[in-house]
Scaffold this motif. Structure first.
Motif, PDB file in Angstrom:
ATOM      1  N   ASP A   8       0.831  -1.211   0.000  1.00  0.00           N
ATOM      2  CA  ASP A   8       0.000   0.000   0.000  1.00  0.00           C
ATOM      3  C   ASP A   8       0.862   1.256   0.000  1.00  0.00           C
ATOM      4  O   ASP A   8       0.564   2.236  -0.699  1.00  0.00           O
ATOM      5  CB  ASP A   8      -0.930  -0.003   1.218  1.00  0.00           C
ATOM      6  N   ASN A   9       1.945   1.233   0.773  1.00  0.00           N
ATOM      7  CA  ASN A   9       2.842   2.396   0.798  1.00  0.00           C
ATOM      8  C   ASN A   9       3.458   2.646  -0.574  1.00  0.00           C
ATOM      9  O   ASN A   9       3.622   3.801  -1.001  1.00  0.00           O
ATOM     10  CB  ASN A   9       3.948   2.191   1.830  1.00  0.00           C
ATOM     11  N   TYR A  10       3.791   1.573  -1.276  1.00  0.00           N
ATOM     12  CA  TYR A  10       4.360   1.726  -2.617  1.00  0.00           C
ATOM     13  C   TYR A  10       3.322   2.304  -3.582  1.00  0.00           C
ATOM     14  O   TYR A  10       3.638   3.163  -4.412  1.00  0.00           O
ATOM     15  CB  TYR A  10       4.864   0.371  -3.131  1.00  0.00           C
ATOM     16  N   MET A  14       3.684   5.771  -5.732  1.00  0.00           N
ATOM     17  CA  MET A  14       3.533   5.854  -7.179  1.00  0.00           C
ATOM     18  C   MET A  14       2.402   6.799  -7.586  1.00  0.00           C
ATOM     19  O   MET A  14       2.512   7.525  -8.577  1.00  0.00           O
ATOM     20  CB  MET A  14       3.290   4.457  -7.759  1.00  0.00           C
ATOM     21  N   ALA A  15       1.323   6.807  -6.820  1.00  0.00           N
ATOM     22  CA  ALA A  15       0.214   7.718  -7.121  1.00  0.00           C
ATOM     23  C   ALA A  15       0.671   9.167  -7.035  1.00  0.00           C
ATOM     24  O   ALA A  15       0.282  10.014  -7.858  1.00  0.00           O
ATOM     25  CB  ALA A  15      -0.950   7.460  -6.162  1.00  0.00           C
ATOM     26  N   ILE A  17       3.774  10.300  -7.526  1.00  0.00           N
ATOM     27  CA  ILE A  17       4.637  10.579  -8.686  1.00  0.00           C
ATOM     28  C   ILE A  17       3.800  10.750  -9.949  1.00  0.00           C
ATOM     29  O   ILE A  17       4.018  11.669 -10.749  1.00  0.00           O
ATOM     30  CB  ILE A  17       5.678   9.455  -8.864  1.00  0.00           C
ATOM     31  N   TRP A  18       2.839   9.859 -10.140  1.00  0.00           N
ATOM     32  CA  TRP A  18       1.993   9.942 -11.338  1.00  0.00           C
ATOM     33  C   TRP A  18       1.230  11.264 -11.391  1.00  0.00           C
ATOM     34  O   TRP A  18       1.130  11.899 -12.442  1.00  0.00           O
ATOM     35  CB  TRP A  18       1.001   8.781 -11.368  1.00  0.00           C
ATOM     36  N   ALA A  19       0.679  11.658 -10.247  1.00  0.00           N
ATOM     37  CA  ALA A  19      -0.113  12.902 -10.202  1.00  0.00           C
ATOM     38  C   ALA A  19       0.745  14.103 -10.580  1.00  0.00           C
ATOM     39  O   ALA A  19       0.320  14.980 -11.340  1.00  0.00           O
ATOM     40  CB  ALA A  19      -0.710  13.080  -8.809  1.00  0.00           C
ATOM     41  N   TYR A  20       1.980  14.129 -10.060  1.00  0.00           N
ATOM     42  CA  TYR A  20       2.872  15.249 -10.385  1.00  0.00           C
ATOM     43  C   TYR A  20       3.251  15.216 -11.872  1.00  0.00           C
ATOM     44  O   TYR A  20       3.197  16.227 -12.562  1.00  0.00           O
ATOM     45  CB  TYR A  20       4.126  15.198  -9.528  1.00  0.00           C
ATOM     46  N   GLU A  21       3.605  14.042 -12.377  1.00  0.00           N
ATOM     47  CA  GLU A  21       4.083  13.947 -13.759  1.00  0.00           C
ATOM     48  C   GLU A  21       2.981  14.238 -14.780  1.00  0.00           C
ATOM     49  O   GLU A  21       3.247  14.780 -15.851  1.00  0.00           O
ATOM     50  CB  GLU A  21       4.679  12.555 -13.998  1.00  0.00           C
ATOM     51  N   HIS A  22       1.744  13.866 -14.437  1.00  0.00           N
ATOM     52  CA  HIS A  22       0.645  14.087 -15.384  1.00  0.00           C
ATOM     53  C   HIS A  22      -0.089  15.393 -15.129  1.00  0.00           C
ATOM     54  O   HIS A  22      -0.936  15.792 -15.937  1.00  0.00           O
ATOM     55  CB  HIS A  22      -0.335  12.910 -15.326  1.00  0.00           C
ATOM     56  N   LEU A  42      -5.208   7.615  -2.386  1.00  0.00           N
ATOM     57  CA  LEU A  42      -3.853   7.131  -2.133  1.00  0.00           C
ATOM     58  C   LEU A  42      -2.944   8.264  -1.670  1.00  0.00           C
ATOM     59  O   LEU A  42      -2.141   8.090  -0.731  1.00  0.00           O
ATOM     60  CB  LEU A  42      -3.279   6.488  -3.408  1.00  0.00           C
ATOM     61  N   ILE A  43      -3.036   9.404  -2.324  1.00  0.00           N
ATOM     62  CA  ILE A  43      -2.191  10.538  -1.944  1.00  0.00           C
ATOM     63  C   ILE A  43      -2.591  11.075  -0.574  1.00  0.00           C
ATOM     64  O   ILE A  43      -1.727  11.464   0.234  1.00  0.00           O
ATOM     65  CB  ILE A  43      -2.263  11.636  -3.018  1.00  0.00           C
TER      66      ILE A  43
END
Length: 308
Positions: A8-10, A14-15, A17-22, A42-43
């Motif tokens: 869950d922590n992973y 990842m959520a 990182i994805w939110a920032y990148e997209h 998740l964030i």
């Protein structure tokens, strides 16, 4: 931390990182087959766990807080490290390296492994071998042993035991001893001879013979006993007495005339299977596979077999 929490922590990381990148929860969700609500949750769990706000939610775009910038750098380092580990693991199925831990009988190691071990190590220069020698089999795989090589009846377990050959126990003495004390002509005559055997409970101490198609075990009375067959062999070579040892141990001594088999007319013909034992047939490391293959190649012609 249990496995569920780690996963869950992973996912939270990842959520983020994805939110920032997209640039938005919606875009991150679409790119990774999730819902915007799942990304947001998740964030939020990540921020609650860390106790800090990482993202400022805006109407049109996401902005990282100071803590968010620092966490982004660390999160990317974690992902990079995992990717590096995965890339390294791609070489595992073909890379023979590390330490191979083997547990076996001292006599088998000395007479059936040691002669070709330098050739094996030269072929695999990145591999080192650690031998643990003991006459009695013990299941030590949970403490790092990779392979065990033993004979006889093995205890029932989930380990994989592959038969690699068989051996026969030979009663013998040196020509010097037989010249001095005479050749026993009947198994019962051994009771009047100087005999040596092992000092632990084992079928190896059953000196069995065949007479009138019946099995006979002679209760020899050893004048000395040892935990290692090497000492028994040495005493026999010195002309001190009669021993009963495996053909893989004394086969070369008999071929060279240093020891002489006795009571051949009463030979039982009973053989003892030899096994190579390992923990798991699947997910076997290259260092284990290559040793097993090398061993099987070297002993496939039964190099210790003798005519007695």
């Amino acid at each position: 931390m249990n496995e569920k929490n780690i996963v869950d922590n992973y996912r939270q990381l990842m959520a983020f990182i994805w939110a920032y990148e997209h640039g938005s929860f919606s875009a991150a969700a679409r790119a990774n087959d999730l819902t915007p609500s799942a990304i947001s949750k998740l964030i939020s769990r990540l921020e609650n766990r860390l106790g800090v706000r990482l993202i400022q939610r805006g109407a049109r775009q996401l902005t990282l807080t100071e803590e968010g910038v620092a966490y982004l750098n660390s999160a990317r380092n974690v992902v990079a490290a995992m990717n590096e580990a995965d890339s390294l693991s791609e070489a595992f199925p073909n890379r023979v390296s590390g330490v191979l831990k083997i547990r076996t009988m001292p006599t088998f190691a000395q007479h059936q492994i040691l002669p070709w071990l330098p050739e094996f190590l030269e072929k695999y220069p990145s591999l080192s071998v650690d031998f643990e020698l003991n006459a009695v089999y013990q299941d030590d795989f949970d403490r790092g042993v990779d392979i065990a090589i033993y004979g006889g009846i093995l205890p029932s377990s989930s380990r994989i035991a592959t038969r690699i050959g068989e051996s026969e126990w030979i009663t013998c003495a040196s020509p010097k001893y037989l010249e001095k004390y005479g050749i026993p002509l009947h198994p019962q005559a051994l009771l009047q001879h100087r005999c040596f055997h092992f000092n632990f409970s084992s079928s190896w101490n059953n000196w069995d013979f065949m007479e009138n198609n019946e099995s006979v075990i002679v209760p020899v009375k050893p004048i000395a006993s040892f935990s290692q067959g090497t000492f028994l062999r040495d005493l026999a070579l010195r002309g001190e007495g009669v021993v009963r040892l495996a053909d893989y141990h004394i086969g070369e001594d008999i071929k060279q005339g240093r020891l002489t088999p006795i009571l051949g007319n009463f030979r039982s013909g009973i053989t003892e299977p030899q096994y190579i034992i390992y923990a798991n047939r699947k997910l076997q490391s290259p260092r284990i596979k290559c040793f097993i293959e090398f061993l099987q190649q070297k002993i496939r012609n039964k190099p210790w077999q003798i005519d007695v």
